[in-house]
Design a protein around this motif. Structure first.
Motif, PDB file in Angstrom:
ATOM      1  N   PHE A  35       0.647  -1.370   0.004  1.00 42.02           N
ATOM      2  CA  PHE A  35      -0.297  -0.342   0.068  1.00 42.02           C
ATOM      3  C   PHE A  35       0.790   1.356   0.009  1.00 42.02           C
ATOM      4  O   PHE A  35       0.056   2.151   0.098  1.00 42.02           O
ATOM      5  CB  PHE A  35      -1.192   0.096   1.004  1.00 42.02           C
ATOM      6  N   GLY A  36       2.018   1.510   0.251  1.00 45.55           N
ATOM      7  CA  GLY A  36       2.928   1.873   0.083  1.00 45.55           C
ATOM      8  C   GLY A  36       2.343   3.498   1.833  1.00 45.55           C
ATOM      9  O   GLY A  36       2.832   4.281   1.583  1.00 45.55           O
ATOM     10  N   CYS A  37       2.647   2.371   2.296  1.00 42.39           N
ATOM     11  CA  CYS A  37       2.331   3.525   3.508  1.00 42.39           C
ATOM     12  C   CYS A  37       3.845   3.238   4.316  1.00 42.39           C
ATOM     13  O   CYS A  37       5.227   3.244   4.411  1.00 42.39           O
ATOM     14  CB  CYS A  37       0.755   2.661   4.308  1.00 42.39           C
ATOM     15  N   GLU A  38       3.223   3.883   5.684  1.00 42.28           N
ATOM     16  CA  GLU A  38       4.567   4.110   6.652  1.00 42.28           C
ATOM     17  C   GLU A  38       4.216   2.734   7.209  1.00 42.28           C
ATOM     18  O   GLU A  38       2.881   2.116   7.341  1.00 42.28           O
ATOM     19  CB  GLU A  38       4.885   5.111   7.475  1.00 42.28           C
ATOM     20  N   ARG A  39       5.317   1.840   8.470  1.00 43.82           N
ATOM     21  CA  ARG A  39       5.338   1.464   9.572  1.00 43.82           C
ATOM     22  C   ARG A  39       3.666   1.891  10.107  1.00 43.82           C
ATOM     23  O   ARG A  39       4.436   3.192  10.550  1.00 43.82           O
ATOM     24  CB  ARG A  39       6.617   1.083  10.230  1.00 43.82           C
ATOM     25  N   SER A  40       3.150   0.780  11.112  1.00 48.83           N
ATOM     26  CA  SER A  40       2.238   1.282  11.722  1.00 48.83           C
ATOM     27  C   SER A  40       3.545   2.176  13.257  1.00 48.83           C
ATOM     28  O   SER A  40       4.480   1.381  13.562  1.00 48.83           O
ATOM     29  CB  SER A  40       1.583   0.507  12.415  1.00 48.83           C
ATOM     30  N   SER A  41       2.315   3.022  13.385  1.00 49.38           N
ATOM     31  CA  SER A  41       3.168   3.669  15.346  1.00 49.38           C
ATOM     32  C   SER A  41       2.702   3.201  16.279  1.00 49.38           C
ATOM     33  O   SER A  41       2.535   4.198  17.039  1.00 49.38           O
ATOM     34  CB  SER A  41       3.883   4.992  14.810  1.00 49.38           C
ATOM     35  N   ASN A  42       1.635   2.075  15.861  1.00 50.00           N
ATOM     36  CA  ASN A  42       0.376   1.996  16.556  1.00 50.00           C
ATOM     37  C   ASN A  42      -0.175   0.780  16.970  1.00 50.00           C
ATOM     38  O   ASN A  42      -0.482   0.055  15.646  1.00 50.00           O
ATOM     39  CB  ASN A  42      -1.170   2.710  16.108  1.00 50.00           C
ATOM     40  N   ALA A  43       0.979  -0.061  17.650  1.00 49.47           N
ATOM     41  CA  ALA A  43       1.039  -1.518  17.450  1.00 49.47           C
ATOM     42  C   ALA A  43       0.304  -2.038  18.600  1.00 49.47           C
ATOM     43  O   ALA A  43       1.104  -1.587  19.822  1.00 49.47           O
ATOM     44  CB  ALA A  43       1.522  -2.277  16.871  1.00 49.47           C
ATOM     45  N   HIS A  44      -0.343  -3.033  18.764  1.00 53.13           N
ATOM     46  CA  HIS A  44      -0.749  -3.768  20.494  1.00 53.13           C
ATOM     47  C   HIS A  44      -0.385  -5.649  20.010  1.00 53.13           C
ATOM     48  O   HIS A  44      -2.134  -5.693  19.456  1.00 53.13           O
ATOM     49  CB  HIS A  44      -2.602  -3.198  20.837  1.00 53.13           C
ATOM     50  N   VAL A  45       0.560  -5.761  20.512  1.00 52.29           N
ATOM     51  CA  VAL A  45       0.824  -6.793  20.311  1.00 52.29           C
ATOM     52  C   VAL A  45       1.081  -7.937  21.234  1.00 52.29           C
ATOM     53  O   VAL A  45       1.098  -8.010  22.321  1.00 52.29           O
ATOM     54  CB  VAL A  45       2.780  -7.166  19.473  1.00 52.29           C
ATOM     55  N   GLU A  46      -0.015  -8.996  21.175  1.00 52.98           N
ATOM     56  CA  GLU A  46       0.128  -9.756  22.454  1.00 52.98           C
ATOM     57  C   GLU A  46       0.156 -11.548  21.875  1.00 52.98           C
ATOM     58  O   GLU A  46      -0.408 -11.538  20.798  1.00 52.98           O
ATOM     59  CB  GLU A  46      -1.017 -10.098  22.721  1.00 52.98           C
ATOM     60  N   ARG A  47       0.121 -12.482  22.603  1.00 50.68           N
ATOM     61  CA  ARG A  47      -0.107 -13.632  22.555  1.00 50.68           C
ATOM     62  C   ARG A  47      -1.263 -14.407  21.854  1.00 50.68           C
ATOM     63  O   ARG A  47      -1.490 -15.475  21.051  1.00 50.68           O
ATOM     64  CB  ARG A  47       0.471 -14.095  24.359  1.00 50.68           C
ATOM     65  N   LYS A  48      -2.248 -13.733  22.318  1.00 45.14           N
ATOM     66  CA  LYS A  48      -3.604 -14.013  22.074  1.00 45.14           C
ATOM     67  C   LYS A  48      -4.256 -13.492  20.750  1.00 45.14           C
ATOM     68  O   LYS A  48      -4.614 -14.178  19.767  1.00 45.14           O
ATOM     69  CB  LYS A  48      -4.770 -14.347  23.157  1.00 45.14           C
TER      70      LYS A  48
END
Length: 158
Positions: A35-48
């Motif tokens: 998509f030619g976008c930037e990397r996310s600066s808003n991620a919430h990465v968890e196990r589940k």
């Protein structure tokens, strides 16, 4: 520098689930390429379950959503090595945006490389190769027309 050497470059208050965190890197690069976008600066990465948001110029259609999932699983199955490189923050490789580093980042920056697909500064925990991620499952998406944001919810099944 030996890959077994442990350096504490910055304080880190997260205890990532390495398969999901490594998948986050792959997803960021996949979105940049698609998509030619930037990397996310808003991620919430968890196990589940994890969620990550991108700013896009348009809402992806269902076919593109399926393609994101397909590409992610193809990259995981490719068993790409995850390696580390230490560089001086004043001598970052081309394509690494220094403005995305925290202001208190150390002079020595750890780059995480996933094969020749992605490179990104990061101090988090990762798997040794992408096949250790398991399977990427796209759980759903949301589009905010006003803010032009596309949120992806996903999980990895190890």
């Amino acid at each position: 520098m030996s890959p077994n050497d442990d350096y504490i470059l910055n304080d880190h208050n997260k205890d990532e689930f390495p398969p999901a965190h490594t998948a986050e890197h792959l997803l960021n690069q996949t979105m940049v390429r698609m998509f030619g976008c930037e990397r996310s600066s808003n991620a919430h990465v968890e196990r589940k379950k994890s969620k990550i948001t991108y700013v896009l110029d348009r809402k992806p259609d269902r076919k593109q959503e399926r393609e994101i999932e397909r590409q992610m699983n193809e990259l995981i199955e490719a068993d790409l090595p995850v390696t580390y490189e230490f560089v001086d923050r004043d001598d970052l490789p081309e394509g690494i945006d220094p403005s995305r580093l925290p202001q208190d980042a150390s002079q020595t920056i750890r780059l995480v490389r996933i094969g020749d697909y992605d490179v990104c500064p990061c101090i988090g925990k990762h798997v040794r190769s992408t096949s250790q991620i398991g399977r990427f499952e796209l759980l759903g998406t949301n589009w905010d027309e006003h803010q032009r944001t596309f949120r992806i919810r996903f999980k990895v099944i190890v």
